[in-house]
Design a protein around this motif. Sequence first.
Motif, PDB file in Angstrom:
ATOM      1  N   MET A   1       0.841  -1.202   0.000  1.00 46.24           N
ATOM      2  CA  MET A   1       0.000   0.000   0.000  1.00 46.24           C
ATOM      3  C   MET A   1       0.879   1.256   0.000  1.00 46.24           C
ATOM      4  SD  MET A   1      -3.119   0.536   2.641  1.00 46.24           S
ATOM      5  CE  MET A   1      -2.885   2.040   3.524  1.00 46.24           C
ATOM      6  N   VAL A  21      -4.384   4.480   6.233  1.00 41.12           N
ATOM      7  CA  VAL A  21      -5.117   3.224   6.433  1.00 41.12           C
ATOM      8  C   VAL A  21      -6.619   3.501   6.525  1.00 41.12           C
ATOM      9  CG1 VAL A  21      -5.510   1.289   8.015  1.00 41.12           C
ATOM     10  CG2 VAL A  21      -3.167   2.057   7.521  1.00 41.12           C
ATOM     11  N   ALA A  24      -7.996   4.230   3.193  1.00 44.91           N
ATOM     12  CA  ALA A  24      -8.115   3.009   2.379  1.00 44.91           C
ATOM     13  C   ALA A  24      -9.344   2.186   2.790  1.00 44.91           C
ATOM     14  CB  ALA A  24      -6.841   2.168   2.522  1.00 44.91           C
ATOM     15  N   ILE A  25      -9.619   2.177   4.105  1.00 46.41           N
ATOM     16  CA  ILE A  25     -10.801   1.447   4.581  1.00 46.41           C
ATOM     17  C   ILE A  25     -12.068   2.136   4.069  1.00 46.41           C
ATOM     18  CG2 ILE A  25     -12.136   0.790   6.622  1.00 46.41           C
ATOM     19  CD1 ILE A  25      -9.461   0.543   8.128  1.00 46.41           C
ATOM     20  N   ARG A  29     -10.600   0.139  -0.348  1.00 43.38           N
ATOM     21  CA  ARG A  29      -9.387  -0.531  -0.805  1.00 43.38           C
ATOM     22  C   ARG A  29      -8.915  -1.583   0.211  1.00 43.38           C
ATOM     23  NH1 ARG A  29      -5.485   3.413  -0.926  1.00 43.38           N
ATOM     24  NH2 ARG A  29      -6.891   5.121  -0.380  1.00 43.38           N
ATOM     25  N   LEU A  30      -9.284  -1.347   1.464  1.00 46.91           N
ATOM     26  CA  LEU A  30      -9.028  -2.353   2.505  1.00 46.91           C
ATOM     27  C   LEU A  30     -10.381  -2.805   3.038  1.00 46.91           C
ATOM     28  CD1 LEU A  30      -6.033  -1.027   4.705  1.00 46.91           C
ATOM     29  CD2 LEU A  30      -6.110  -3.149   3.392  1.00 46.91           C
ATOM     30  N   ALA A  34      -9.496  -7.728   6.050  1.00 49.14           N
ATOM     31  CA  ALA A  34      -8.247  -7.727   5.278  1.00 49.14           C
ATOM     32  C   ALA A  34      -7.048  -7.641   6.204  1.00 49.14           C
ATOM     33  CB  ALA A  34      -8.251  -6.567   4.290  1.00 49.14           C
ATOM     34  N   ARG A  35      -5.973  -8.247   5.826  1.00 45.78           N
ATOM     35  CA  ARG A  35      -4.775  -8.255   6.642  1.00 45.78           C
ATOM     36  C   ARG A  35      -3.919  -7.036   6.283  1.00 45.78           C
ATOM     37  NH1 ARG A  35       0.364 -10.230   6.687  1.00 45.78           N
ATOM     38  NH2 ARG A  35       1.100 -11.271   8.583  1.00 45.78           N
ATOM     39  N   LEU A  36      -3.418  -6.349   7.303  1.00 35.31           N
ATOM     40  CA  LEU A  36      -2.507  -5.226   7.070  1.00 35.31           C
ATOM     41  C   LEU A  36      -1.094  -5.776   6.896  1.00 35.31           C
ATOM     42  CD1 LEU A  36      -3.726  -2.553   9.645  1.00 35.31           C
ATOM     43  CD2 LEU A  36      -4.237  -2.706   7.210  1.00 35.31           C
ATOM     44  N   VAL A  76      -8.232  -5.650   9.445  1.00 35.83           N
ATOM     45  CA  VAL A  76      -9.276  -4.631   9.527  1.00 35.83           C
ATOM     46  C   VAL A  76     -10.475  -5.227  10.275  1.00 35.83           C
ATOM     47  CG1 VAL A  76     -10.836  -3.137   8.226  1.00 35.83           C
ATOM     48  CG2 VAL A  76      -8.525  -3.586   7.361  1.00 35.83           C
TER      49      VAL A  76
END
Lengths: 512, 512
Positions: A1, A21, A24-25, A29-30, A34-36, A76
């Motif tokens: 990212m 972040v 993106a959420i 996009r996240l 989803a795994r960071l 997330v």
Amino acid sequence: MHVPLDHHSRTPVYLQIKQAVLEAIREGRLAPGARLPATREWARQLGVNRSTVAMAYDELLADGVVESFVGRGTFVARQKLAEVARLDERAARRTPARKMVWEGMFSERAQSPVVESLLDLYQVSTLRDVISFSGSFPDAASFPTREFRNSLHFAERTLGDEIYRYGPVAGYERLREYLAQRMRESGSEVTAENIIVTSGSQQALDLIARALISPGDTVAIENPTYPGAMTAFALAGARLLPIPVDEDGLCVDVLENVLKVQRPKLVYVVPSFQNPTGACLSWERRRRLLALAREHNLPIVEDDYGSHLRFDGDALPHLKALDDTEHVIYVSNFSKSLLPGLRIGWCAAARPVIARLTAFKQNNDITTSPLLQAALWDFCRRKRYEAHLEKIRPIYRARRDLMLRRLAEDFPAETVWTQPAGGLFLWVTLPPSLDATELLYQVRQQGVVFSRGRLFYSDNPKRNTLRLSYGHVTLEQIERGMRVIGTTAKAMLGRATGRTAERFHSHTVPLV
Amino acid sequence: MHVPLDHHSRTPVYLQIKQAVLEAIREGRLAPGARLPATREWARQLGVNRSTVAMAYDELLADGVVESFVGRGTFVARQKLAEVARLDERAARRTPARKMVWEGMFSERAQSPVVESLLDLYQVSTLRDVISFSGSFPDAASFPTREFRNSLHFAERTLGDEIYRYGPVAGYERLREYLAQRMRESGSEVTAENIIVTSGSQQALDLIARALISPGDTVAIENPTYPGAMTAFALAGARLLPIPVDEDGLCVDVLENVLKVQRPKLVYVVPSFQNPTGACLSWERRRRLLALAREHNLPIVEDDYGSHLRFDGDALPHLKALDDTEHVIYVSNFSKSLLPGLRIGWCAAARPVIARLTAFKQNNDITTSPLLQAALWDFCRRKRYEAHLEKIRPIYRARRDLMLRRLAEDFPAETVWTQPAGGLFLWVTLPPSLDATELLYQVRQQGVVFSRGRLFYSDNPKRNTLRLSYGHVTLEQIERGMRVIGTTAKAMLGRATGRTAERFHSHTVPLV
């Protein structure tokens, strides 16, 4: 990212990562679950410390936006997404925690009635839309702004970086020399070593109070007097001992009797154009007061806000000029006679006193701006201050004269008032049945304000008194404003006194 | 007798008359035993009030220069003439009376050891002739005087007389807005209503102390810490509760243990480039400290004199930026990062706190100069402040780097020191057998000074510590000065420790 980091931004890098972040959420996009990226891996990509990424994750965790599982990583969260979408980053940053309870956290002195009264004043009225006989402000239209500009330029162009450094605690040396010289010319035995420059008279009074008053000490003051002095002494723990004032100033004979049974720590007096009455302490009383001070080893705090604003008659000597025994702590300033916004005053006293005041000033604000002190010094040495005084005295005299005429013509028959020979205000006593608070309430609705007399009393306030300042009103405003006050007072006299006073809220009117 | 009176002189008319009489006596125009004119007659001739002449005669009588006999008049005395001729008017004006005895007249708080230590500082050393690692002053050579001049001109030319009036107690509105905006950008939830502008950080600390501390309250502080905070809290009556500091700043675990048995009124902390150690409070400890504050309803005073002076690594969040529960009272200023001589700082806190601080500020100095506040606002909104920070950070980084090199090369082997990522100073611990006071005494004779570490401890001072400020020394001065200190320390290590330390007088060296 990808995160476009700005290391020069005032937003810390960890917050930039966190915001990226969140964005993106929000933008999908996240997705939830989803795994960071792992912190180590992402830190390398972004070129930051691993701990910076960890801080961003900590924040997101604390907000409940992500979840962390040992050995698996950071994901997330599934629950908070609606909220995250709704709230902005700041609000979402953390779940609400226990708010600080400030109730009961303040000091004993913060709970004194004095502070309550100051809290009412929290916001100074700008008073631009009213005719104000309130405050004791000098005439802004007469400010010598152009002449002062030259001195400001001189100071900042020719005195070098010295004026932007911390200066000596006791003041800019050349200004101290000037003030001492000026005081010697009016008869006081002082040198620069006897002078401390302060951020206005008020700071001098506050420092004096802290240096001399222990909790429970008594301070003899005029009643009525300047409220700023009352707050300074009261907040240092003093009990105030009111001594009456008449047309010759402080009633020294009353003080003399009091001294037979009580031992005040000091006496505070405004000898010239007393605040609020405008009275001048007579020559005879000045000598007598000093004799009492010598007899009782009693310090006198002489507040001389305005002897240089005399426009009638000959000057009386300062108490300090009569004092060759170091009993007098003299306080004065440039706020009433020149520019309040400079915040420059001074105190002249015996060297042991100046040493203590200097220590307390160091603790209080280290020093008063050397730039402004230097500019003021330059202004004074060019004789601009004298010139300014010459210019404003007739202005205030004309206003005072008009005030007296209007009082005689527009006010109820039984009204009495003082006739000050200088200064910025006079003192009015209405017929006893009138209440100045109610009067203020009524004239305020007509766009006129003044200071109620009761604010100046430490004891036994006379509710039918008021202080009328002519410092910052034009002759036209005096004509109109005084007519409003006088006419309203007359009308009130004709009616039964109502209970409207209760509806008046003191915090909408300045204290002094 | 002719007297050329000047009614516009600062010398009161009565004193002019008195001086004319003295002159006439000295010059022999009035002989011993000669009769002076009757007051009424002379007043008419001179065109003054009779009482003015009477005042002059009173003065002469009090000095013994004339004698008065009821029904006969006033005569030049026969005895005092030699003295009159010898002494000037002031000295001769009055026979010596009992001098004020100031001993024992000062308040309890004025007798505290804190004030004693401040009295030692009475005169700030100008330090122009020495290489000074003392104080914590910014680099005067980098002052943006030209850029600030423009803002000063803008303020006084375009903002009208407003900036010369008394301004709002809590500060110039546009500056408050700017400061709030700036703080929001770094993550703090504040508006202008949460801000009070003060005359430097020191005033903020003094106001906070007075608003929150009752005599006997405990204040948890870092040990060592900034002496100005210790004096502010101690003078408000606080007992200081020292908590150790390590390379990650305040030892929050120690504070946590202390909180199990004691209930301090607040905790004072310098999270960024701690004064004097230069340590940075870690991210983890920041969160933990806030959690403790929430758990114990404990206010935190965050002194952020210098987070904007970071030149290495990423910024950590202010405590205030982590604080959505209003526990943090944030204090900062423009003295270390811009111009000390402006005397402008600010405090951001919950509104009940700001209300009290405003009341105490009204009592303290009414307001900070609106002229300087307005000029600073203009300077900031033109992004000059950011530009200045960009300019000075590499300067301080280069100095810090050179300090570290010199420490490694010139100092005794067992010496340890901190490596601050910003700010103006670092902290050195010498081998245990060395005493910084003795070292200071010796290097001072070679034209170098620094701050002894002991001045920063409230408890258990380490005598082998020193704070070295690189804020206002050039690279050349660092080369030379550090070599002097290092070489002298090495030489001392080689000798038996003498008793020279006793000969060192602390008042000749600035405290911080």
